[in-house]
Structures are given as C-alpha cells and as structure tokens.
Design a protein around this motif. Structure first.
Motif, mmCIF file in Angstrom:
data_model
loop_
_atom_site.group_PDB
_atom_site.id
_atom_site.type_symbol
_atom_site.label_atom_id
_atom_site.label_comp_id
_atom_site.label_asym_id
_atom_site.label_seq_id
_atom_site.Cartn_x
_atom_site.Cartn_y
_atom_site.Cartn_z
ATOM 1 N N ARG A 1 0.859 -0.955 0.285
ATOM 2 C CA ARG A 1 -0.198 0.224 -0.150
ATOM 3 C C ARG A 1 0.838 1.629 -0.380
ATOM 4 O O ARG A 1 2.130 0.937 0.613
ATOM 5 C CB ARG A 1 -1.428 -0.241 1.603
ATOM 6 C CG ARG A 1 -2.211 -1.474 1.060
ATOM 7 C CD ARG A 1 -3.315 -0.671 2.150
ATOM 8 N NE ARG A 1 -3.540 -0.030 2.206
ATOM 9 C CZ ARG A 1 -4.374 -0.206 0.224
ATOM 10 N NH1 ARG A 1 -4.879 -1.720 0.288
ATOM 11 N NH2 ARG A 1 -6.058 0.528 0.991
ATOM 12 N N PRO B 1 -3.924 1.479 -2.272
ATOM 13 C CA PRO B 1 -3.652 0.328 -2.873
ATOM 14 C C PRO B 1 -2.406 0.166 -3.904
ATOM 15 O O PRO B 1 -2.485 0.930 -5.033
ATOM 16 C CB PRO B 1 -4.234 -0.877 -3.837
ATOM 17 C CG PRO B 1 -5.397 0.388 -3.396
ATOM 18 C CD PRO B 1 -4.842 1.223 -3.293
ATOM 19 N N PRO C 1 -0.548 -0.899 -7.568
ATOM 20 C CA PRO C 1 -0.657 -1.362 -8.574
ATOM 21 C C PRO C 1 -0.350 -3.012 -8.744
ATOM 22 O O PRO C 1 0.854 -2.761 -7.794
ATOM 23 C CB PRO C 1 -1.029 -0.812 -9.518
ATOM 24 C CG PRO C 1 -0.090 0.770 -9.325
ATOM 25 C CD PRO C 1 -0.129 0.406 -7.240
ATOM 26 N N ASP D 1 -14.794 1.113 -11.247
ATOM 27 C CA ASP D 1 -15.181 -0.085 -11.007
ATOM 28 C C ASP D 1 -15.272 -0.309 -9.142
ATOM 29 O O ASP D 1 -14.516 1.119 -8.907
ATOM 30 C CB ASP D 1 -14.405 -1.393 -11.597
ATOM 31 C CG ASP D 1 -12.885 -0.612 -12.142
ATOM 32 O OD1 ASP D 1 -11.983 -0.344 -10.497
ATOM 33 O OD2 ASP D 1 -12.593 -1.054 -12.963
ATOM 34 N N ASP D 2 -14.603 -1.418 -8.972
ATOM 35 C CA ASP D 2 -14.546 -1.555 -7.191
ATOM 36 C C ASP D 2 -13.252 -1.137 -7.282
ATOM 37 O O ASP D 2 -12.707 -1.310 -5.746
ATOM 38 C CB ASP D 2 -15.579 -2.763 -7.431
ATOM 39 C CG ASP D 2 -14.435 -3.919 -7.867
ATOM 40 O OD1 ASP D 2 -13.432 -3.779 -8.576
ATOM 41 O OD2 ASP D 2 -15.120 -5.181 -7.892
ATOM 42 N N ARG D 3 -11.977 -0.960 -7.947
ATOM 43 C CA ARG D 3 -10.757 -0.563 -7.664
ATOM 44 C C ARG D 3 -10.169 0.852 -7.608
ATOM 45 O O ARG D 3 -9.396 1.166 -7.160
ATOM 46 C CB ARG D 3 -9.957 -1.756 -9.032
ATOM 47 C CG ARG D 3 -9.979 -2.914 -9.189
ATOM 48 C CD ARG D 3 -9.058 -3.337 -10.619
ATOM 49 N NE ARG D 3 -9.585 -3.143 -11.234
ATOM 50 C CZ ARG D 3 -9.526 -4.449 -12.563
ATOM 51 N NH1 ARG D 3 -9.215 -4.868 -12.515
ATOM 52 N NH2 ARG D 3 -10.110 -3.927 -13.529
ATOM 53 N N ALA D 4 -11.664 1.780 -8.212
ATOM 54 C CA ALA D 4 -11.074 2.930 -8.020
ATOM 55 C C ALA D 4 -11.749 3.467 -6.448
ATOM 56 O O ALA D 4 -12.628 3.040 -5.217
ATOM 57 C CB ALA D 4 -12.338 4.106 -8.161
ATOM 58 N N VAL D 5 -10.626 4.662 -5.784
ATOM 59 C CA VAL D 5 -9.918 4.615 -4.694
ATOM 60 C C VAL D 5 -10.749 5.852 -4.087
ATOM 61 O O VAL D 5 -10.826 7.049 -5.378
ATOM 62 C CB VAL D 5 -8.568 4.618 -3.985
ATOM 63 C CG1 VAL D 5 -8.638 5.153 -2.336
ATOM 64 C CG2 VAL D 5 -8.793 3.058 -3.645
ATOM 65 N N TYR E 1 -12.550 10.422 -6.765
ATOM 66 C CA TYR E 1 -12.145 8.764 -7.157
ATOM 67 C C TYR E 1 -11.131 9.170 -7.915
ATOM 68 O O TYR E 1 -10.603 8.885 -8.915
ATOM 69 C CB TYR E 1 -13.379 8.162 -7.910
ATOM 70 C CG TYR E 1 -14.141 7.811 -6.582
ATOM 71 C CD1 TYR E 1 -14.320 6.933 -6.114
ATOM 72 C CD2 TYR E 1 -15.204 8.485 -6.807
ATOM 73 C CE1 TYR E 1 -15.388 6.377 -5.275
ATOM 74 C CE2 TYR E 1 -16.509 8.432 -5.861
ATOM 75 C CZ TYR E 1 -16.595 7.698 -5.079
ATOM 76 O OH TYR E 1 -17.609 7.310 -4.616
ATOM 77 N N ASP F 1 -8.098 5.866 -9.435
ATOM 78 C CA ASP F 1 -7.757 4.318 -10.255
ATOM 79 C C ASP F 1 -6.098 3.888 -10.065
ATOM 80 O O ASP F 1 -5.258 4.210 -10.613
ATOM 81 C CB ASP F 1 -8.042 3.970 -11.337
ATOM 82 C CG ASP F 1 -8.461 2.747 -11.718
ATOM 83 O OD1 ASP F 1 -7.581 1.777 -10.955
ATOM 84 O OD2 ASP F 1 -8.670 1.772 -12.682
ATOM 85 N N ARG G 1 -4.334 2.101 -10.677
ATOM 86 C CA ARG G 1 -3.606 1.799 -12.366
ATOM 87 C C ARG G 1 -3.110 2.676 -12.801
ATOM 88 O O ARG G 1 -2.848 2.390 -13.556
ATOM 89 C CB ARG G 1 -5.026 0.831 -12.171
ATOM 90 C CG ARG G 1 -5.654 -0.541 -12.629
ATOM 91 C CD ARG G 1 -6.463 -1.354 -13.436
ATOM 92 N NE ARG G 1 -7.575 -0.270 -12.468
ATOM 93 C CZ ARG G 1 -8.937 -0.442 -13.037
ATOM 94 N NH1 ARG G 1 -8.851 -1.804 -14.481
ATOM 95 N NH2 ARG G 1 -10.185 -0.268 -13.295
#
Length: 355
Positions: free
Chosen positions: A248, A258, A260, A286-290, A336, A338, A340
C-alpha cells in the motif's frame, strides 16, 4: 536523416541547449514539447543552421553540416510571428520559393493554387499581406513552406494565431501533407494536447535539455521521469508524496491506496505519485477506484467540461470532469483515483521500477 550529436549552445553564462542528441528520419513528424523558454526555438535554430552550436555537431544525410549557412540548406521555416513579403501579393508570396527554384509557370500556378485551396486562401490571392488578417497572413507563410518541398520543415508554434476551427483542421491536415512530401517535419508547441493530436514522435524539453524522445503516445503514457510527466500534462499533473509500506501507499492523515500490481514489487520507502487530471473522477469506474476526500477551491466550467480545483491534504489537484459541475468553494466531495493509472517516481524523480 537529421542527427544532432551532443549539441550544446551557450551564450555568455546561459546554457540555451545542453548536450542534446536526436536522430530524425525523413518522412517523420517530430514534436518539440515544452513550456516557454524550454529551448524549442533555440534547438530549431541549430537544426536550420541559423545558429552554430558551441559544442557538438549537426549531420544531414551522413554529412556534417555544422556551420553551413541556412541559405545553403533545403529548409523551410514558419514561426508564430508570421513573415511575408509586404510588397508581394499572396500569390507571389507563395510562389516565391518555386520561382527561385526555377519551376515553369504552369507548375508554379498549379502548386500555388493547390496550397491556397488547402489553406483557404483562394479568395485572397490578389491581396497583399497588409490587407489580410493575422490568421490569413500566417496561412500564407504556411502555404509558402508547403510548396517549397524542403527536406527539413521547421514550424515554431505556427497555429497559435489562427482561430479555433481552422487550427483544428490544420492540425489534422499537416501530418498528412508533410509525410507525403518525405520531409523531416519538426513542430514546436507548448500544448500537450497538440502533441497528442499530431502524433508522430515527441521530444520533451526542459531548460534546454531533452528529457525523453520517442513515439508520442509512448512518451505520454510511459514517461521516464517526473519532469517529463509534468511537461506532458495540461492541466498540471496531480502529484502527492506518499510512503510505500508493503502493498500500500500511505499518507499521514489516513489516505491509503493499494499499490498497483505492476508496482507491488518496488522497495518500501518514500515516493511521489502522479496522475493525469482526467484520471481523477467524480464516480468510480469500477470497484478498484479509491475515494479521496477533497475540498473544492475553484470550479471552471468550459462548456462540455469542468476543471475542478481541489485541496487534498497539503496538495493542490485538478480534476477534468465531463459535463457541467457547479461546486461551491470549500465544498467537500469524494474524488476517485484508480491505482492502475498511478505513475510512481523515486526520490531522484525517475520512474520507479519493480525489483
């Protein structure tokens, strides 16, 4: 092929160009991207032969042309500050390099009218430059460069004085025009969006040095260092100092992202993360965005997009959001990110690599 081999230009105590090496191929489009005073015009002057390098050499098609005057080179140049012959008509201005080259009258007429049609100058061929608008004068200078059929074409922010619609049309047309000619095409701009629209290759410049050179989209997506990433971002790149612990990235105050997958293997320690304003969003993809809590400072509405300026901890970020968003100053929102899309740079500013 045009080669700059360890070229430098020093004037007094000022280094205008510092140890630049570039290889540009015939038929290629090459963008020089950087802010004002980054060295774009100085580099072009060395390419053209208007200036002689303090050190290093310039080679063209295998011949050392360092110090060869511009008049003895097959070069066409167009600057933001357009240059035309005031006593000549638009037709005569465009035709001038063809007459010097000894083309016959029919060939000159054909080339001039084709260039005039392309650049929307046909109604003005009988006028003199002083009777034209600034944009029309600039298009005349562009047309003259097109018909010259030069081996090296240097365009220094040539579209800056044109209206938006014509500028967009020419941005799409110019790469095709010059690629067909087989010329080495060098185009200087301060605008990252213009470099992306033109494509080809891009050299990013900062304080007279080339920080990276390669296919434009590759330089944009995979900058070698933080300086290149910041040069290739408009609005400015969003950055933040974070600490990597395990898998992290953490910031004092509770923000945690997190790492990537492609960066999970880099060593623990302090890093600078960076990401483009369009990768900061109002809704998760999507659900990977913080979600990041942010305070709105200013919202600029441009019509189809909004620039939302945010305060996150001690950093200032900009979000490029589609549509109209009228947030109030000091309003708290969720932005948000991402992971990635994160670029991670080490303490020296180089792109972090997994061990």
């Amino acid at each position: 092929m045009l080669e700059l081999r360890n070229v430098s230009k020093v004037v007094g105590r000022d280094t205008h160009i510092g140890d630049v090496s570039l290889t540009l191929s015939h038929g290629s489009l090459n963008v020089l991207l950087g802010p004002t005073l980054s060295g774009k015009t100085s580099l072009m002057r060395l390419m053209a032969g208007l200036d002689v390098p303090t050190s290093g050499s310039v080679w063209l098609d295998g011949k050392d042309v360092t110090g060869v005057a511009v008049q003895k080179r097959n070069v066409a140049m167009v600057y933001q500050q357009f240059i035309n012959y005031p006593a000549m008509t638009v037709y005569e201005n465009i035709a001038s390099p063809l007459r010097v080259a000894g083309h016959d009258r029919a060939a000159i007429d054909r080339e001039v009218r084709q260039a005039a049609e392309l650049l929307r100058l046909t109604p003005y061929l009988d006028r003199k430059p002083l009777n034209l608008s600034g944009g029309q004068q600039q298009r005349t200078a562009l047309a003259r460069a097109i018909v010259k059929n030069a081996g090296l074409v240097l365009l220094d922010e040539p579209l800056a004085n044109l209206d938006y619609k014509l500028r967009e049309e020419l941005r799409a047309e110019l790469p095709r025009i010059f690629s067909q000619s087989g010329a080495i095409f060098v185009y200087a701009t301060t605008e990252p969006s213009e470099a992306l629209l033109l494509g080809g290759n891009t050299a990013t410049l900062s304080e007279g040095r080339v920080t990276q050179f390669g296919p434009t989209i590759e330089v944009f997506r995979k900058p070698n260092d933080l300086l290149t990433a910041m040069t290739f971002a408009d609005p400015p790149l969003n950055t933040m100092l974070l600490t990597k612990r395990g898998n992290r990235f953490e910031l004092d105050g509770g923000l945690s992202l997190p790492a990537p997958a492609h960066l999970a293997g880099i060593s623990d320690g302090s890093y600078t993360i960076g990401f483009q304003p369009h990768h900061l969003t109002l809704a998760p993809a999507d659900d990977r965005a913080v979600a990041v809590k942010a305070k709105v400072t200013v919202t600029e509405i441009t019509g189809s997009e909004s620039f939302v300026h945010l305060a996150v901890a001690d950093e200032k970020w900009v979000m490029l959001a589609r549509g109209i968003h009228n947030f109030e100053p000091d309003q708290m929102i969720d932005a948000y990110v991402d992971p990635r899309h994160l670029m991670v740079f080490d303490s020296s500013g180089r792109m972090a690599q997994a061990a």
